[in-house]
Design a protein around this motif. Structure first.
Motif, mmCIF file in Angstrom:
data_model
loop_
_atom_site.group_PDB
_atom_site.id
_atom_site.type_symbol
_atom_site.label_atom_id
_atom_site.label_comp_id
_atom_site.label_asym_id
_atom_site.label_seq_id
_atom_site.Cartn_x
_atom_site.Cartn_y
_atom_site.Cartn_z
ATOM 1 N N ALA A 58 8.711 27.137 121.473
ATOM 2 C CA ALA A 58 8.589 27.283 120.024
ATOM 3 C C ALA A 58 7.126 27.310 119.600
ATOM 4 N N ALA A 59 6.303 26.486 120.230
ATOM 5 C CA ALA A 59 4.887 26.443 119.873
ATOM 6 C C ALA A 59 4.179 27.753 120.219
ATOM 7 N N ASP B 31 5.625 30.565 120.169
ATOM 8 C CA ASP B 31 6.243 31.542 119.268
ATOM 9 C C ASP B 31 6.568 32.849 119.978
ATOM 10 N N SER C 36 12.458 27.147 114.500
ATOM 11 C CA SER C 36 11.768 28.419 114.724
ATOM 12 C C SER C 36 12.049 29.020 116.098
ATOM 13 N N LEU C 37 12.791 28.309 116.946
ATOM 14 C CA LEU C 37 13.066 28.793 118.293
ATOM 15 C C LEU C 37 13.873 30.085 118.233
ATOM 16 N N ARG C 38 13.469 31.058 119.070
ATOM 17 C CA ARG C 38 14.105 32.371 119.046
ATOM 18 C C ARG C 38 14.723 32.696 120.405
ATOM 19 N N ASN D 26 18.744 32.026 114.480
ATOM 20 C CA ASN D 26 17.987 31.821 115.718
ATOM 21 C C ASN D 26 18.263 32.829 116.816
ATOM 22 N N LYS E 38 5.837 41.270 118.237
ATOM 23 C CA LYS E 38 4.441 41.344 117.772
ATOM 24 C C LYS E 38 3.686 42.448 118.500
#
Length: 328
Positions: A153-154, A156, A209-211, A259, A326
């Motif tokens: 999560a950190a 991302d 926020s975990l994907r 998620n 991204k």
């Protein structure tokens, strides 16, 4: 119509000796020349069907099925370096999902960090449960994996959970029917159950926020989520979960929308796509082929011919992936 594909497999030379379980899959040996190719043939298929970027990852079972469990960390690192070199030869066409030594949560977190920060990987892929060294299956909802998920999560970046055959000890379910263990059925049930374990454990409440990405039009979950939520509510399991220390803030359907992102890999079927859109919204759906196990032309012709607004098709084909990974 240009496209980005996220579930595109490759193999390192000699993989059948490192993960002998792969030999149980008929299509593995059939597709070996294309799995080994990280150049001309793969790029030609992409060019012919407007696939601008393929995100590559080692074919199932990956590091999760390595014969010698003590080698998992070293091989994950080697495979990531191998993939990074291939991406470096064609940096505008390829990206990579990292392999991880998931038996050791700390080692997995360290290799994920290296792969993302130093090698430029856009996320990671795990191939279901880990039973490297033929151990009992390890699932990643266990409490000792919480710090690993915090690292994810950190950073991302997303985790792609890819199927593998159901564990061999499930003889009652699959005995006498080997054709059901793999991509026809067992793949999808196994992955759906793994994702449900993550949801039921409360992981996404701890890390909103975990994907997570799952392929094959959501591994059955968009089609069964209503039933899951319906029966859990009727049978009082939400109350039981709260009383036993793992209550959840949302329904399974809501976690799918919050998620989980799904890909079209290997499911080129319009009614399935339309249902997935109705459950999750088209913003959470990404195009994929499942190359070389599936045909790039079939996947491409299908998505281009789907009767949906042009902007929706473009979002699924590549625009959602640009944002999600991204890339642009």
């Amino acid at each position: 119509m240009k496209k980005i594909a996220l579930e595109e497999a490759f193999a390192v030379p000699g993989i059948e000796k490192i993960t002998p379980g792969s030999l149980s899959l008929r299509e593995f040996t059939q597709k070996m020349p294309k799995l080994l190719d990280l150049g001309k043939a793969r790029l030609r298929a992409m060019d012919e069907h407007e696939v601008e970027i393929s995100v590559l990852s080692p074919t199932s079972p990956g590091t999760q099925g390595i014969a010698d469990a003590s080698q998992e960390r070293a091989l994950a690192r080697q495979w990531n370096d191998y993939l990074a070199e291939a991406v470096g030869r064609n940096p505008t066409r390829f990206r990579g999902f990292a392999s991880l030594p998931m038996r050791d949560p700390q080692a997995a977190a360290e290799e994920l960090t290296r792969a993302v920060n130093e090698l430029g990987m856009v996320g990671a892929m795990i191939n279901g449960y880990d039973n490297s060294g033929d151990s009992a299956p390890i699932y990643f909802d266990a409490p000792e994996y919480l710090d690993f998920w915090k690292t994810m999560a950190a950073l991302d970046v997303p985790m792609y959970i890819h199927p593998r055959p159901a564990p061999p000890e499930r003889t009652t379910t699959y005995a006498g029917y080997p054709e059901l263990r793999g991509a026809a059925w067992g793949f999808h049930v196994e992955t759906a159950e793994h994702v449900l374990r993550l949801i039921m454990s409360g992981l996404f409440d701890k890390m909103p926020s975990l994907r997570i990405v799952i392929g094959h039009m959501g591994e059955l979950l968009p089609f069964w989520a209503w039933r899951i939520d319906h029966r859990i509510a009727i049978e009082g399991w939400d109350r039981w979960a709260t009383e036993n220390g793992r209550g959840r803030l949302h329904t399974v359907t809501e976690y799918l929308r919050r998620n989980i992102t799904i890909t079209t890999s290997g499911v080129f079927y319009t009614p399935a796509l339309l249902h997935a859109i109705s459950v999750m919204g088209h913003e959470r759906i990404l195009f994929s082929v499942d190359y070389p196990y599936e045909n790039t032309q079939e996947a491409s012709d299908w998505i281009e011919g789907v009767d949906l607004p042009r902007n929706v098709k473009e979002a699924i084909a590549y625009k959602n992936a640009l944002t999600f990974l991204k890339l642009g």
